[in-house]
Write a protein that holds these residues in place. Structure first.
Motif, mmCIF file in Angstrom:
data_model
loop_
_atom_site.group_PDB
_atom_site.id
_atom_site.type_symbol
_atom_site.label_atom_id
_atom_site.label_comp_id
_atom_site.label_asym_id
_atom_site.label_seq_id
_atom_site.Cartn_x
_atom_site.Cartn_y
_atom_site.Cartn_z
ATOM 1 N N LEU A 59 68.027 141.766 37.976
ATOM 2 C CA LEU A 59 66.597 141.533 38.169
ATOM 3 C C LEU A 59 66.166 140.219 37.535
ATOM 4 C CD1 LEU A 59 63.765 142.423 39.039
ATOM 5 C CD2 LEU A 59 63.618 143.770 36.932
ATOM 6 N N LEU A 60 66.663 139.920 36.348
ATOM 7 C CA LEU A 60 66.321 138.652 35.701
ATOM 8 C C LEU A 60 66.832 137.462 36.519
ATOM 9 C CD1 LEU A 60 66.961 139.475 31.931
ATOM 10 C CD2 LEU A 60 64.767 139.263 33.101
ATOM 11 N N ASP A 61 68.030 137.592 37.091
ATOM 12 C CA ASP A 61 68.543 136.516 37.955
ATOM 13 C C ASP A 61 67.636 136.303 39.160
ATOM 14 O OD1 ASP A 61 70.718 136.043 36.325
ATOM 15 O OD2 ASP A 61 72.051 137.386 37.433
ATOM 16 N N GLN A 62 67.209 137.384 39.790
ATOM 17 C CA GLN A 62 66.351 137.272 40.963
ATOM 18 C C GLN A 62 65.003 136.664 40.608
ATOM 19 O OE1 GLN A 62 66.378 141.398 42.111
ATOM 20 N NE2 GLN A 62 68.016 141.108 43.607
ATOM 21 N N LEU A 63 64.441 137.068 39.477
ATOM 22 C CA LEU A 63 63.145 136.526 39.070
ATOM 23 C C LEU A 63 63.251 135.043 38.715
ATOM 24 C CD1 LEU A 63 61.811 139.485 36.903
ATOM 25 C CD2 LEU A 63 60.861 138.678 39.062
ATOM 26 N N GLU A 64 64.341 134.658 38.065
ATOM 27 C CA GLU A 64 64.509 133.244 37.723
ATOM 28 C C GLU A 64 64.654 132.395 38.984
ATOM 29 O OE1 GLU A 64 67.456 130.430 34.970
ATOM 30 O OE2 GLU A 64 67.642 132.628 34.948
ATOM 31 N N GLU A 65 65.422 132.888 39.948
ATOM 32 C CA GLU A 65 65.578 132.151 41.214
ATOM 33 C C GLU A 65 64.256 132.082 41.959
ATOM 34 O OE1 GLU A 65 65.919 131.506 45.376
ATOM 35 O OE2 GLU A 65 65.437 133.478 44.481
ATOM 36 N N TRP A 66 63.505 133.178 41.976
ATOM 37 C CA TRP A 66 62.210 133.198 42.665
ATOM 38 C C TRP A 66 61.228 132.242 41.987
ATOM 39 C CZ3 TRP A 66 57.365 134.624 40.786
ATOM 40 C CH2 TRP A 66 56.354 134.723 41.749
ATOM 41 N N ARG A 67 61.226 132.223 40.681
ATOM 42 C CA ARG A 67 60.282 131.352 39.973
ATOM 43 C C ARG A 67 60.571 129.882 40.253
ATOM 44 N NH1 ARG A 67 56.481 131.744 35.832
ATOM 45 N NH2 ARG A 67 55.347 129.789 36.026
ATOM 46 N N ASP A 68 61.837 129.492 40.276
ATOM 47 C CA ASP A 68 62.178 128.096 40.590
ATOM 48 C C ASP A 68 61.766 127.736 42.018
ATOM 49 O OD1 ASP A 68 63.234 127.878 38.061
ATOM 50 O OD2 ASP A 68 65.305 128.235 38.702
ATOM 51 N N ARG A 69 62.043 128.657 42.950
ATOM 52 C CA ARG A 69 61.680 128.394 44.349
ATOM 53 C C ARG A 69 60.168 128.340 44.522
ATOM 54 N NH1 ARG A 69 61.196 132.433 48.236
ATOM 55 N NH2 ARG A 69 62.301 133.845 46.815
ATOM 56 N N ALA A 70 59.445 129.246 43.851
ATOM 57 C CA ALA A 70 57.993 129.279 43.983
ATOM 58 C C ALA A 70 57.341 128.045 43.367
ATOM 59 C CB ALA A 70 57.451 130.544 43.324
ATOM 60 N N ALA A 71 57.869 127.579 42.223
ATOM 61 C CA ALA A 71 57.305 126.386 41.591
ATOM 62 C C ALA A 71 57.425 125.171 42.496
ATOM 63 C CB ALA A 71 57.992 126.132 40.253
ATOM 64 N N GLU A 72 58.514 125.088 43.220
ATOM 65 C CA GLU A 72 58.678 123.977 44.150
ATOM 66 C C GLU A 72 57.729 124.095 45.332
ATOM 67 O OE1 GLU A 72 62.237 121.892 46.826
ATOM 68 O OE2 GLU A 72 62.677 123.529 45.412
ATOM 69 N N GLU A 73 57.509 125.311 45.813
ATOM 70 C CA GLU A 73 56.655 125.520 46.978
ATOM 71 C C GLU A 73 55.189 125.221 46.682
ATOM 72 O OE1 GLU A 73 57.292 126.205 50.045
ATOM 73 O OE2 GLU A 73 59.436 126.627 49.989
ATOM 74 N N ILE A 74 54.720 125.511 45.462
ATOM 75 C CA ILE A 74 53.294 125.346 45.143
ATOM 76 C C ILE A 74 53.013 124.003 44.494
ATOM 77 C CG2 ILE A 74 53.075 127.832 44.819
ATOM 78 C CD1 ILE A 74 52.766 127.215 41.778
ATOM 79 N N SER A 75 53.994 123.123 44.462
ATOM 80 C CA SER A 75 53.789 121.828 43.790
ATOM 81 C C SER A 75 52.653 121.033 44.421
ATOM 82 C CB SER A 75 55.084 121.015 43.820
ATOM 83 O OG SER A 75 55.507 120.801 45.167
ATOM 84 N N GLY A 76 52.363 121.274 45.700
ATOM 85 C CA GLY A 76 51.284 120.540 46.352
ATOM 86 C C GLY A 76 49.939 121.204 46.249
ATOM 87 N N LEU A 77 49.842 122.384 45.664
ATOM 88 C CA LEU A 77 48.561 123.082 45.537
ATOM 89 C C LEU A 77 47.846 122.622 44.277
ATOM 90 C CD1 LEU A 77 49.609 126.731 46.517
ATOM 91 C CD2 LEU A 77 48.684 124.918 47.980
ATOM 92 N N SER A 78 46.525 122.537 44.370
ATOM 93 C CA SER A 78 45.720 122.080 43.235
ATOM 94 C C SER A 78 45.206 123.274 42.447
ATOM 95 C CB SER A 78 44.539 121.239 43.735
ATOM 96 O OG SER A 78 43.711 122.015 44.597
ATOM 97 N N GLY A 79 44.795 122.989 41.209
ATOM 98 C CA GLY A 79 44.211 124.024 40.374
ATOM 99 C C GLY A 79 45.250 124.750 39.533
ATOM 100 N N ARG A 80 44.747 125.541 38.582
ATOM 101 C CA ARG A 80 45.624 126.279 37.685
ATOM 102 C C ARG A 80 45.932 127.682 38.179
ATOM 103 N NH1 ARG A 80 42.256 125.768 32.244
ATOM 104 N NH2 ARG A 80 40.669 126.426 33.746
ATOM 105 N N THR A 81 45.158 128.170 39.138
ATOM 106 C CA THR A 81 45.339 129.556 39.586
ATOM 107 C C THR A 81 46.705 129.814 40.200
ATOM 108 O OG1 THR A 81 42.947 129.749 39.939
ATOM 109 C CG2 THR A 81 44.355 131.377 41.011
ATOM 110 N N PRO A 82 47.268 128.912 41.044
ATOM 111 C CA PRO A 82 48.581 129.211 41.628
ATOM 112 C C PRO A 82 49.682 129.421 40.596
ATOM 113 C CG PRO A 82 47.509 127.464 42.864
ATOM 114 C CD PRO A 82 46.677 127.693 41.653
ATOM 115 N N SER A 83 49.761 128.554 39.587
ATOM 116 C CA SER A 83 50.814 128.710 38.575
ATOM 117 C C SER A 83 50.595 129.964 37.732
ATOM 118 C CB SER A 83 50.876 127.473 37.686
ATOM 119 O OG SER A 83 49.644 127.278 37.007
#
Length: 341
Positions: free
Chosen positions: A258-282
């Motif tokens: 589960l920790l491996d999956q969450l770490e992979e998801w967090r890295d992928r999600a951070a890259e996907e939302i890099s173009g979104l503005s504001g603090r709410t997405p992170s």
């Protein structure tokens, strides 16, 4: 003519006479409920009741199994030490929910998340069951362990010290590995605590924390995340210990995965939302990493944003394929992170 009465004859009793003193009633039997006062009786040695010698022999015969589960626990402890607090809490919520199902309370992770975050419960839900599960989730990941004081750990007050001979447990399990000692405590819990009505979830939480007493991160040994085989009663100490080792190893592997999956998801999600503005997405990403299932009210409380901003960004994350809705409803919806299998 009748002869006069003699002065030696007793007068008949009068209704105004007092009641005879208790000590004069020699024919009254003693009170059967009155305890005799005497010197205190010697305390029995409870160590033999724990069958510690059999547990030591079982530990020696299963040394290879113990080595494997200890290695898994060490790897998990190191991972937890390097992860954010939110991921550690998520492991606690998942394990507490599994303990709840094993104990018969049947609290799901989503309901437990709502209860911990907002103290929300439905009209048909058992608030005591939610309270027990919430207590388990907190005790698994925070605070001092039971070795520092079992009464404080359980939150049941100093009166428990008189019923619980914790020193006998320490003496009986001296030299055992913490994982084995935890199994001994779990399977002997009613004998140790002297209360057959104690909630079984307490025994599981105490054992999970005792097993990880040598850890540096305040983690716990997962026992139910991969199934409840470790918690199944019955059998000889060797049979119980074999199930304990196998179940704990399987649950530790599930937690690491589960920790491996969450770490992979967090890295992928951070890259996907890099173009979104504001603090709410992170902040939403942190919330989805922390909770197995997330509702809009919990997301609002976690991010500190308005309901409209939360809902707008949840829709964005869903459109990016990072989260998915699990209820299929228009109201009271729940979302979860879309983890890679």
């Amino acid at each position: 003519m009748k002869p006069p009465l003699r002065d030696t004859e007793p007068d008949p009793p009068s209704p105004y006479d007092g009641v005879p003193a208790e000590e004069d009633l020699w024919f009254v039997p003693a009170d059967p409920f009155q305890e005799e006062v005497g010197p205190p009786l010697p305390r029995s040695d409870r160590r033999d009741l724990l069958r510690a010698a059999e547990w030591r022999r079982a530990e020696a015969s299963l040394a290879a199994d113990l080595g494997r589960v200890a290695q898994r626990l060490g790897a998990l402890d190191e991972r937890v030490r390097r992860t954010p607090v939110g991921l550690r809490e998520r492991l606690g919520v998942v394990e507490a929910a599994e303990f709840s199902w094993w104990a018969g309370d049947r609290v799901t992770p989503d309901r437990l998340s709502l209860w911990i975050a907002l103290r929300l419960s439905g009209p048909q839900e058992d608030s005591l069951a939610l309270t027990r599960a919430g207590w388990a989730a907190r005790r698994l990941v925070s605070g001092p362990g039971p070795a520092t004081g079992i009464s404080a750990f359980l939150g049941r007050g100093p009166a428990l010290d008189r019923a619980l001979d914790w020193e006998a447990v320490d003496a009986a399990s001296t030299g055992m590995h913490p994982i084995t000692r935890a199994a001994l405590v779990f399977h002997s819990w009613n004998l140790i605590i002297g209360d057959a009505g104690t909630a079984p979830i307490e025994a599981a939480v105490v054992a999970a924390r005792l097993a990880a007493a040598d850890g540096r991160s305040g983690s716990f040994l997962p026992l139910a995340s991969g199934g409840s085989a470790a918690l199944r009663p019955g059998g000889t100490p060797e049979e119980r210990l074999a199930r304990w080792y196998a179940g704990a190893e399987q649950a530790s592997l599930a937690a690491l995965r589960l920790l491996d999956q969450l770490e992979e998801w967090r890295d992928r999600a951070a890259e996907e939302i890099s173009g979104l503005s504001g603090r709410t997405p992170s902040r939403l990403l942190d919330a989805f990493a922390r909770w197995p299932l997330l509702s809009a009210p919990v997301a609002e409380a976690e991010t500190g944003s308005s309901r409209a901003a939360v809902q707008r960004n949840i829709d964005r994350l869903a459109a990016l394929g990072l989260i998915r809705e699990v209820t299929g409803q228009e109201r009271f919806r729940l979302w979860t992170a879309r983890l890679q299998k």
